[in-house]
Design an enzyme around this catalytic site. Structure first.
Site, short mmCIF file in Angstrom:
data_model
loop_
_atom_site.label_atom_id
_atom_site.label_comp_id
_atom_site.label_asym_id
_atom_site.label_seq_id
_atom_site.Cartn_x
_atom_site.Cartn_y
_atom_site.Cartn_z
N ARG A 65 9.46 -5.70 12.46
CA ARG A 65 10.11 -6.62 11.52
C ARG A 65 9.19 -7.78 11.14
O ARG A 65 9.32 -8.35 10.07
CB ARG A 65 11.44 -7.10 12.07
N GLU A 102 10.80 -6.76 28.54
CA GLU A 102 11.98 -6.82 29.40
C GLU A 102 12.28 -5.44 29.99
O GLU A 102 12.84 -5.33 31.07
CB GLU A 102 13.21 -7.27 28.61
#
Length: 178
Positions: A65, A102
């Site tokens: 993005r 993560e």
């Protein structure tokens, strides 16, 4: 904390979509797709990010993005855009930087040839700042390429995850905090 663009923050808050339990149970995914698909939303975000990137020679967008953001902002500023790609997406030779996500490990890459970044002022753009691993890896990668990374800007910051600490003293603009 540097927060730019009240109009951008308002449109982000109005259009963002939250998806429960994605990509894994317990995660509340923040989907910015509706913001980018809305003409007023995209314009407000682009304007605010362009103010944050003023003075850059190159705007670097992080896969994927961030590409959309970097292209729009670079066009607005009349500067070049650089795609910082996920590993394995560019032909060799590449410069690469490994980092922790993560959910596992990842790699970012830029071309090692064809783009001279030495001494160029670069601002990094991305959609979301969470733990900061991706943004910090892009900062290190561009620095190794000789760029002067002068700032970063994100559309959305999740301050509870501590991402700002990962980029140290790098000036960082967040358009909206959740």
């Amino acid at each position: 904390m540097n927060q730019t663009g009240a109009a951008a923050a308002e449109v982000i808050a109005a259009l963002i979509r939250e998806v429960a339990d994605f990509p894994t149970p317990g995660i509340a995914f923040k989907d910015l797709t509706p913001v980018f698909a809305d003409p007023a939303g995209l314009a407000a975000v682009t304007d605010a990010l362009a103010r944050a990137a003023a003075g850059a020679d190159v705007v670097a967008g992080i896969d994927a993005r961030g590409f959309l953001l970097a292209g729009a902002v670079a066009d607005r500023l009349g500067v070049g855009a650089l795609a910082v790609r996920k590993g394995g997406k560019l032909p060799p030779p590449v410069l690469s930087e490994s980092y922790q996500l993560e959910y596992g490990d990842a790699v970012l890459e830029i071309p090692a040839e064809g783009i001279d970044l030495a001494g160029r002022r670069v601002v990094i753009l991305d959609d979301v700042l969470a733990t900061g691993g991706t943004l910090a890896a892009a900062q290190r990668l561009l620095g190794r390429a000789g760029a002067e990374v002068v700032g970063a800007a994100v559309v959305l910051e999740l301050p509870g995850l501590g991402g700002r600490a990962a980029v140290g003293a790098l000036p960082l603009t967040s358009l909206h905090l959740i």
